[in-house]
Design an enzyme around this catalytic site. Structure first.
Site, PDB file in Angstrom:
ATOM      1  N   THR A  27     -22.666  38.928  51.644  1.00  0.00           N
ATOM      2  CA  THR A  27     -21.947  37.747  51.154  1.00  0.00           C
ATOM      3  C   THR A  27     -22.762  36.479  51.326  1.00  0.00           C
ATOM      4  OG1 THR A  27     -19.809  38.753  51.543  1.00  0.00           O
ATOM      5  CG2 THR A  27     -19.849  36.360  51.545  1.00  0.00           C
ATOM      6  N   SER A  74     -23.202  45.321  51.898  1.00  0.00           N
ATOM      7  CA  SER A  74     -23.517  46.171  53.062  1.00  0.00           C
ATOM      8  C   SER A  74     -22.587  47.367  53.224  1.00  0.00           C
ATOM      9  CB  SER A  74     -23.570  45.346  54.345  1.00  0.00           C
ATOM     10  OG  SER A  74     -22.282  45.051  54.827  1.00  0.00           O
ATOM     11  N   THR A 107     -21.512  41.254  56.277  1.00  0.00           N
ATOM     12  CA  THR A 107     -20.724  41.335  57.510  1.00  0.00           C
ATOM     13  C   THR A 107     -20.093  42.710  57.720  1.00  0.00           C
ATOM     14  OG1 THR A 107     -18.744  40.542  56.370  1.00  0.00           O
ATOM     15  CG2 THR A 107     -20.107  38.877  57.474  1.00  0.00           C
ATOM     16  N   ASP A 108     -19.873  43.446  56.605  1.00  0.00           N
ATOM     17  CA  ASP A 108     -19.042  44.655  56.703  1.00  0.00           C
ATOM     18  C   ASP A 108     -19.606  45.730  57.620  1.00  0.00           C
ATOM     19  OD1 ASP A 108     -17.265  43.403  55.063  1.00  0.00           O
ATOM     20  OD2 ASP A 108     -17.711  44.576  53.280  1.00  0.00           O
TER      21      ASP A 108
END
Ligand code: ASP
Length: 343
Positions: A27, A74, A107-108
């Protein structure tokens, strides 16, 4: 050492530290057609040069060089990208003209990559991950400040030897502890129970504690040993044995179970996992709760059924450690338990 734990960057005649940025997408490199849109955007489409250009203040913190290693969301992270990242980190860390490395990531799955690197990177130079919750096109995008914070940490002497770090929202986390805890909030990460290592703000880096468990060069783990098949199952009301039986039939080497509470497991699922353990599959009990730890004690089924308890690692991080431990030739339950108690 108190004298070593803070660093402030300021104008001086000293040459700037040299930091390499490895961009992987996420992101932080996301873009939406509308600045008011913070969901439904495309991740990983903005190049690293543009990310750096959005942060002119970097020029006062470090001499930055950048590489686009990948451009992914990710969620699609895979083993080849982990191998590529490790190879690039080792090549850069071996260079005298590189003082620290920053990785921009989604971030995932950031917590998985961070812990994997924490256990396998063989350098004391700072390796710092960062990310963003809002795409680069968004109003109040958080990526630029997070990138500045990560480069500031990677440039800091105080960050040496602390293992792999995550700089996010002004906070510095250990890769071992950090977990994503919100699907949308800008303050999306926490280090449950133990808290952050320190903070970064306005050019100042301060560590308030150090990492206790062994990491980086002090582990026997090496991603070059391959990636044994380890999958995750969960326990819940009415859980069946279907998934475990299918995984065993598929030949997995390990199963992590996201149990209820303190890693408790529905009787039906537990019977299937006990059978899997009997057949030589490594079974690790973690918890689906999200914080706390899974205790190895008399009441738990570990000793009787041949399971290992994950301690304070969540199921996704427990999977990372189990893959590395199996790849390192650790097979016996007591040896695997020691690995979970140590790393
Ligand atoms: N939503 C994700 C992020 O926050 C996308 C990703 O993980 O790449 O970065």
């Amino acid at each position: 050492m108190a004298a070593m734990n803070t660093t402030a960057t300021s104008a001086s005649s000293l040459p700037l530290p040299r930091v390499a940025v490895l961009a992987t997408g996420g992101t932080i490199a996301g873009s939406a057609p509308d600045a008011a849109q913070t969901a439904g955007y495309q991740a990983g489409v903005v190049g690293v040069d543009k990310l750096l250009a959005a942060v002119p203040a970097l020029a006062g913190v470090a001499a930055v060089q950048a590489e686009q290693v990948a451009s992914i969301d990710s969620k699609d992270l895979d083993f080849p990208l982990w191998n590529t990242l490790l190879a690039r980190i080792h090549t850069l860390a071996a260079r005298e003209d590189i003082d620290g490395i920053v990785i921009t990531h989604g971030t995932d799955t950031l917590e998985e990559t961070a812990y994997l690197l924490h256990l396998t990177v063989k350098t004391a130079k700072p390796v710092v991950l960062t990310a963003a919750m809002r795409p680069s096109s968004s109003l109040s995008a958080d990526g630029p400040l997070n990138l500045l914070g990560a480069v500031t940490v990677a440039a800091a002497r105080a960050a040496h030897g602390q293992g792999v770090l995550v700089a996010f929202n002004n906070r510095i986390h250990s890769a071992r502890d950090i977990v994503k805890t919100s699907t949308y909030a800008v303050d999306a990460f926490q280090s449950h129970e133990v808290g952050v290592l320190g903070w970064v703000q306005d050019g100042r880096v301060e560590f308030q504690r150090t990492v206790v468990r062994p990491h980086t060069a002090a582990t026997p783990f090496d991603a070059a040993n391959g990636w044994p098949a380890v999958e995750i199952v969960a326990s819940y009301a009415g859980a069946s044995r279907t998934a475990v039986d299918a995984l065993v039939a598929a030949g997995v080497r390990g199963i992590v179970v996201a149990g209820t509470g303190n890693g408790s497991i529905h009787a039906t699922l537990q019977a299937a996992l006990a059978q899997a353990a009997e057949q030589g599959v490594a079974v690790v009990r973690a918890s689906r709760v999200g914080s706390g730890h899974v205790m190895h004690n008399g009441a738990a089924p570990d000793d009787a059924l041949g399971f290992v308890s994950a301690g304070s690692l969540n199921p996704y991080k427990a999977r990372v450690l189990l893959m590395l431990a199996l790849a390192a030739g650790m097979k016996e339950r007591t040896v695997l338990q020691l690995a979970f108690d140590t790393y």
